[in-house]
Scaffold this motif. Structure first.
Motif, PDB file in Angstrom:
ATOM      1  N   GLN A   1      10.264   6.762  -1.763  1.00  0.00           N
ATOM      2  CA  GLN A   1      10.835   6.033  -0.631  1.00  0.00           C
ATOM      3  C   GLN A   1      10.723   4.527  -0.822  1.00  0.00           C
ATOM      4  O   GLN A   1      11.636   3.778  -0.456  1.00  0.00           O
ATOM      5  CB  GLN A   1      10.145   6.454   0.669  1.00  0.00           C
ATOM      6  N   SER A   2       9.630   4.077  -1.432  1.00  0.00           N
ATOM      7  CA  SER A   2       9.460   2.644  -1.680  1.00  0.00           C
ATOM      8  C   SER A   2      10.507   2.131  -2.658  1.00  0.00           C
ATOM      9  O   SER A   2      11.022   1.019  -2.506  1.00  0.00           O
ATOM     10  CB  SER A   2       8.051   2.367  -2.214  1.00  0.00           C
TER      11      SER A   2
ATOM     12  N   GLY B   1       0.814  -1.212   0.000  1.00  0.00           N
ATOM     13  CA  GLY B   1       0.000   0.000   0.000  1.00  0.00           C
ATOM     14  C   GLY B   1       0.843   1.255   0.000  1.00  0.00           C
ATOM     15  O   GLY B   1       0.558   2.217  -0.718  1.00  0.00           O
ATOM     16  N   ASN B   2       1.921   1.253   0.798  1.00  0.00           N
ATOM     17  CA  ASN B   2       2.824   2.410   0.819  1.00  0.00           C
ATOM     18  C   ASN B   2       3.479   2.633  -0.532  1.00  0.00           C
ATOM     19  O   ASN B   2       3.733   3.776  -0.922  1.00  0.00           O
ATOM     20  CB  ASN B   2       3.908   2.209   1.886  1.00  0.00           C
ATOM     21  N   SER B   3       3.762   1.554  -1.254  1.00  0.00           N
ATOM     22  CA  SER B   3       4.439   1.687  -2.553  1.00  0.00           C
ATOM     23  C   SER B   3       3.559   2.372  -3.580  1.00  0.00           C
ATOM     24  O   SER B   3       4.065   2.844  -4.602  1.00  0.00           O
ATOM     25  CB  SER B   3       4.874   0.311  -3.069  1.00  0.00           C
ATOM     26  N   MET B   4       2.261   2.450  -3.320  1.00  0.00           N
ATOM     27  CA  MET B   4       1.358   3.159  -4.231  1.00  0.00           C
ATOM     28  C   MET B   4       1.170   4.613  -3.814  1.00  0.00           C
ATOM     29  O   MET B   4       0.436   5.353  -4.451  1.00  0.00           O
ATOM     30  CB  MET B   4       0.004   2.438  -4.289  1.00  0.00           C
ATOM     31  N   SER B   5       1.829   5.005  -2.728  1.00  0.00           N
ATOM     32  CA  SER B   5       1.743   6.382  -2.271  1.00  0.00           C
ATOM     33  C   SER B   5       3.136   6.988  -2.132  1.00  0.00           C
ATOM     34  O   SER B   5       3.491   7.914  -2.840  1.00  0.00           O
ATOM     35  CB  SER B   5       1.005   6.454  -0.930  1.00  0.00           C
ATOM     36  N   PHE B   6       3.945   6.417  -1.209  1.00  0.00           N
ATOM     37  CA  PHE B   6       5.300   6.924  -0.992  1.00  0.00           C
ATOM     38  C   PHE B   6       6.229   6.277  -2.015  1.00  0.00           C
ATOM     39  O   PHE B   6       7.107   5.466  -1.681  1.00  0.00           O
ATOM     40  CB  PHE B   6       5.757   6.596   0.429  1.00  0.00           C
ATOM     41  N   ILE B   7       6.065   6.652  -3.266  1.00  0.00           N
ATOM     42  CA  ILE B   7       6.708   5.933  -4.369  1.00  0.00           C
ATOM     43  C   ILE B   7       8.226   6.062  -4.307  1.00  0.00           C
ATOM     44  O   ILE B   7       8.951   5.066  -4.449  1.00  0.00           O
ATOM     45  CB  ILE B   7       6.168   6.432  -5.718  1.00  0.00           C
TER      46      ILE B   7
END
Length: 313
Positions: free
Chosen positions: A147-148, A139-145
């Motif tokens: 940093q991910s 889920g984070n990878s779809m927002s904090f791209i």
């Protein structure tokens, strides 16, 4: 949340039924390939409201599409220092101005990197993929791209951290920093991770956590004078609010578990002290998150690295 529950159910069912019955490396590879395709499609077809940073990255990609090389190398490029991310936007924008294509490409690279490192290093790859989704790293990878991307690249450095190989470790961290400079915090962590695990080390972490909590504002003022000035703005002050104790619960429980099983982990492999250090850093940062949300952005670096680092013997 229904789509995420469906993803988790599919991963657990296929992992148990396919990978746990007569396990093999071929089955691991097939599972990771199938799961990766599913996650890439999920991320590529998501709505533009999924991911709080989506509008920001959409605007940046459209700027890159319009400005081309001049924007990439010009002072108006806010991510010019993080050149890896800028370059990826530039390359994709030369083929299309559709941000959905960029998001699909980003998802394919991110998920692909996770799958490779899980196949290469993770003791139970299907479980690692389950953690990737259930702990909200996906889920984070779809927002904090940005940093991910940095975290996904850094996962490949864990092997060299365990083996005390500074040069390849340094190279990977510097590459990851071209997507998000916060990953540079893992340069001093290399030396911290070499310390033996005993009561003095644990006391050092506890004392450091308390000291940072007490001296937060002076430290914050010094840091934002030179970098991350956004957090000192009225809009950025959102990140200075505290989070609820539930945010810290799982990371702290993981830290406690690592400490309780410390003797067993070190008996199995002395290199596991790296994982215990990761757990201690994660726990400390998420405790501080209860004071200021900004520490979760740093803790998000350590938590996935810790979760995916249980390697094959």
């Amino acid at each position: 949340m229904q789509p995420y529950y469906g993803l988790l159910l599919a991963l657990v069912a296929s992992g148990l039924l396919f990978c746990e019955r007569k396990p093999s490396r071929r089955k691991d590879a097939l599972f990771l390939g199938g799961a990766s395709i599913l996650l890439i499609l999920f991320a590529a077809l998501r709505g533009e409201t999924v991911g709080i940073d989506y509008p920001m990255y959409q605007a940046y990609f459209e700027q890159m599409h319009r400005g081309g090389w001049q924007f990439l190398t010009g002072p108006e490029n806010e991510y010019r220092i993080e050149f890896g991310f800028s370059l990826l936007n530039y390359v994709v924008s030369r083929f299309t101005g559709d941000v959905h294509v960029f998001m699909a490409v980003a998802a394919a690279i991110l998920v692909g990197l996770e799958a490779i490192v899980l196949y290469r290093d993770c003791a139970i790859p299907w479980l690692g993929m389950f953690l990737f989704v259930s702990f909200n790293f996906f889920g984070n990878s779809m927002s904090f791209i940005r940093q991910s991307f940095a975290i996904a690249i850094f996962l490949f450095a864990i092997r060299y951290l365990k083996e005390k190989r500074w040069l390849p470790y340094l190279g990977i961290v510097l590459l990851a920093a071209t997507f998000h400079k916060s990953i540079l915090i893992l340069l001093p962590f290399y030396f911290l991770a070499q310390l033996p695990i005993h009561w003095k080390t644990i006391t050092l972490y506890a004392g450091g956590t308390l000291l940072v909590s007490l001296l937060f504002w002076p430290i914050f003022q010094v840091v934002t004078r030179f970098v991350y000035q956004f957090y000192a703005t009225e809009e950025g002050l959102y990140f200075l609010r505290g989070r609820s104790w539930q945010t810290a619960l799982i990371p702290v429980l993981m830290t406690i578990t690592a400490l309780l099983t410390k003797k067993l982990l070190l008996q199995r492999n002395s290199q596991n002290k790296v994982l215990i250090h990761l757990a201690l850093c994660t726990g400390a940062l998420f405790v501080l998150t209860c004071q200021h949300y900004i520490f979760q952005r740093i803790g998000n670096i350590f938590l996935p690295v810790q979760s995916f680092s249980f390697q094959r013997s």
